[in-house]
Scaffold this active site. Structure first.
Site, PDB file in Angstrom:
ATOM      1  NE  ARG A  29     -48.455  59.285  10.118  1.00 41.94           N
ATOM      2  CZ  ARG A  29     -49.465  58.443  10.336  1.00 41.94           C
ATOM      3  NH1 ARG A  29     -49.863  58.191  11.572  1.00 41.94           N
ATOM      4  NH2 ARG A  29     -50.070  57.855   9.330  1.00 41.94           N
ATOM      5  CG  ASN A  47     -50.686  62.338  10.312  1.00 41.55           C
ATOM      6  OD1 ASN A  47     -49.584  62.802  10.097  1.00 41.55           O
ATOM      7  ND2 ASN A  47     -51.251  61.437   9.519  1.00 41.55           N
TER       8      ASN A  47
END
Length: 754
Positions: A29, A47
């Site tokens: 990320r 996520n």
């Protein structure tokens, strides 16, 4: 976390990407965040149960998509990226959102060795992680062994008990930091702590003592690998008579002092998985490390703890001769039992083995032994697949129904299929103790939980009396029994994406045959979920049944009797009190027989005087392999009749000519390999098949594997070896899962056509 992408020109397109693979807990990320800022895009990354979802908006969105797979974090694995265009929301901001919940289809990555950046911080006096034995980041450290479930967030790991200090919390929340959402982040102020100082650990090892140290996947036993007495004491206390120990060195440049290694082997040693790699020994260590063997298992430090131990050994206890420190690093478990992971269990079970037990307060959720590999035909081959590789999945040729496969009884593993992936568990070990069976059941429960899969069927071995078979029968699920050697062949077929038809040469120790017999040297024709036995090794007599598998002289006696030389048994094996009794036994009509290739190795070792009793599985075969410098092929030393391969002519030559044991081992290996190639080639001509899979525990023998593979290529065949799972019973569950899944797909097709 939010920051302006500052899109220079508004683009009406917004792209939604779904990224599948090992993309959680690896710094993916923050990587996406940085990439989006670079291309001045708005949107978000989060996520989700399937991996990572990304939305980007701006003039350079297409450039972002093209760059995404190119610069990914080192531990990330991308299996697929889907892209769709959606309506723009006209946002210049890019943020990292909280994880989405739901049914899980992503995965946890394997544990990874300390990265170069963390190692630098470990020995940097100005770093807040200086000499801290639990330093880690998104590029390294524990993953699978501390994860309880998915999504992989701190609250779902063993780190949930450690509240982050202000400095760790700041790095955890900073997308520019490589510790952004590093779930195991910790420092001396807020993280796990050792029960004893590293200086004490180093002093004990330097003083000839044995230390039990809690590692990533379980406790390890450490001692000085050059101290004969320390190694002997470890063998005695651990009740490990002759089975080899692995050793650890501080850095790759120390490997050359103790073993020979090529570029492929060195690359494996330095990989993030940090397996034990089998290397040719230079015989610089205590002889008791690997008695009568030519190779030793070598590994590099896995965790900061190991680096610190070597640092203190080298700085506070330098060796008088200037040689680098080498330490034994073996699993901390009493003989045959599972690896110890709990602190109180360690204090109780290891007190009689270790002089010092070093615990810490970060729990190990899933025990995982060190992986063991060797290089065969230029590529890595697993001997034991565990820490560093599990739970990386095996990609299947197609999506299949969910199957739980429970493996065999020795070197057990279990497998679960999910879509087009098969997840093979870490090495579990032998299921002959209560603790071993408990570990087996825990592993199944943990895999099902982390993968969020409910199996539609349980696949198991054909043998009715295995603990794994009994577990399957008690599961309440639909069952599919898979013949042992068919499963061995299917494991190679599964990893290579082959349905068949293929030929399969399976050379193994023992497996329950379809006819109820003891199989182990089989030539099969495999296609889809079915197989047909088209050949086998000539049956050998096993005086004493299973006892003959532990005492190679008995297998040799059986061969002598078959050669008409039974009268020689008492003289040849005069040191065996039961030799005369075995001769009498061999005259009985009901002596068990086997087609096992493993027992053929045992017979050769017994005839050549290299092994009379085995203290661990495969010892006789490993001693044979250790003697070989070059292979030799004896002419007219085998026969093939109606698919049955006999090496009795070779055995006759070994007995009659009484060659030097080294020459004998070279004749055995070269002739057996040549005979196998001839056998396969005959079957290929009869069937028209050119692809042959090679599997079974005997293919852990690097000489046999390379000779058979090379021979197959020379006669125009396409050989396939096991690469992603071991060829021994450690890969059995993958083959079971593939056969059962194909059976289910076939049944679904039939029902759909009905």
């Amino acid at each position: 976390m939010m920051m302006s992408g500052g899109a220079a020109a508004r683009d009406s397109r917004r792209l939604r990407l779904h990224v599948r693979g090992a993309v959680q807990g690896v710094g993916f990320r923050p990587y996406v965040y940085g990439l989006a800022i670079r291309y001045r895009l708005g949107g978000f990354v989060a996520n989700d149960p399937h991996g990572v979802v990304i939305e980007v908006e701006g003039a350079r969105a297409a450039d972002f998509v093209a760059a995404l797979p190119l610069e990914k974090p080192p531990l990330a694995r991308i299996d697929g990226i889907s892209v769709q265009q959606i309506r723009a929301v006209e946002s210049d901001e890019f943020c990292i959102r909280a994880s989405e919940q739901g049914k899980v289809s992503t995965r946890i990555v394997a544990d990874a060795a300390t990265c170069a950046q963390c190692l630098s911080e470990l020995f940097n006096p100005s770093s807040r992680f200086h000499l801290y034995p639990f330093v880690n980041c998104t590029h390294c450290g524990p993953r699978y062994t501390i994860a309880e479930r998915l999504p992989y967030d701190r609250r779902s790991t063993a780190m949930k008990h450690f509240a982050m200090c202000k400095a760790c919390a700041a790095e955890y929340a900073d997308p520019a930091s490589r510790r952004f959402h590093a779930e195991a982040i910790a420092c001396p102020l807020c993280g796990p702590r050792l029960s004893h100082g590293i200086d004490e650990v180093a002093a004990e090892i330097a003083g000839g003592k044995i230390v039990a140290l809690k590692g990533l996947g379980g406790y390890q036993l450490l001692c000085d690998a050059r101290d004969d007495e320390a190694v002997r004491r470890l063998r005695q206390r651990k009740q490990r008579e002759r089975k080899p120990f692995a050793v650890m060195v501080a850095a790759v440049d120390a490997v050359a002092k103790i073993a020979s290694a090529d570029a492929t082997e060195l690359a494996l040693l330095e990989s993030t998985a940090r397996p034990v790699v089998l290397l040719t020994s230079r015989r610089q260590l205590a002889p008791e490390i690997a008695p009568d063997l030519s190779r030793i298992g070598v590994m590099l430090p896995v965790a900061p703890l190991h680096h610190l131990v070597f640092h203190l050994l080298n700085s506070a206890h330098p060796r008088a001769d200037g040689s680098p420190w080498v330490i034994v690093a073996t699993s901390a478990n009493p003989g045959g039992e599972p690896l110890v992971i709990e602190n109180d269990e360690a204090e109780r079970r290891l007190a009689g083995i270790a002089d010092l037990i070093v615990t810490h307060d970060r729990d190990i959720v899933s025990r995982a032994d060190d992986s063991v590999v060797s290089v065969v035909a230029g590529r890595a081959q697993f001997i034991r697949r565990a820490r560093g590789y599990v739970p990386e999945p095996i990609r299947l040729a197609r999506a299949v129904p969910p199957v739980l496969a429970v493996g065999g009884a020795l070197k057990a593993s279990v497998s679960i299929t999910r879509g087009d992936e098969a997840f093979v568990s870490q090495h579990i070990g032998d299921l002959d103790t209560v603790d071993g069976i408990r570990f087996f059941e825990e592993t199944i429960e943990h895999l099902i939980s982390t993968l969020d899969v409910e199996p539609a069927v349980v696949a198991h071995d054909l043998h009715p009396n295995m603990a794994s078979t009994r577990f399957a029968e008690a599961s309440g699920h639909r069952l599919i029994a898979v013949q042992h050697h068919h499963a061995h062949a299917a494991s190679v077929m599964a990893e290579h994406g082959i349905d068949g038809p293929v030929l399969a040469l399976v050379l193994d120790g023992f497996g329950h045959g379809s006819d109820g017999g003891s199989w182990g040297g089989e030539l099969l024709r495999c296609e889809g979920a079915r197989f047909r036995r088209i050949g086998h090794l000539v049956p050998l007599r096993m005086p004493g049944g299973d006892r003959a598998a532990r005492e190679p002289w008995r297998m040799a006696a059986g061969v002598l009797q078959a050669l008409g030389r039974g009268a020689e048994i008492p003289r040849r094996f005069a040191a065996q009190p039961l030799a005369a009794g075995v001769l009498a036994l061999l005259d009985q009509p009901d002596v068990p027989t086997t087609t096992s290739a493993g027992r053929m190795f045992d017979a050769a070792a017994g005839l050549l005087g290299l092994s009379t009793r085995q203290s661990y599985e495969g010892e006789a075969a490993m001693k044979l392999e250790a003697r070989v410098h070059r292979t030799r092929v004896a002419e007219n030393a085998w026969t093939i009749e109606q698919g049955v391969l006999s090496l009795y002519p070779l055995f006759e030559r070994l007995v009659a000519d009484a060659p030097d044991p080294t020459v004998g081992t070279e004749l055995f290996h070269g002739t057996f390999a040549a005979a196998c190639v001839d056998w396969i080639a005959c079957a290929a001509r009869e069937t028209g098949l050119t692809t042959v899979v090679l599997s079974g525990g005997c293919f852990l023998n690097a000489i046999l594997s390379e000779e058979v593979q090379r021979g197959c290529v020379a006669v125009g065949l396409n050989p396939k070896l096991a690469r992603q799972v071991p060829p021994n019973d450690g890969g059995l569950s993958l083959g079971q899962a593939w056969v059962a899944a194909l059976q289910m797909l076939e049944q679904q097709r039939l029902e759909g056509n009905a």
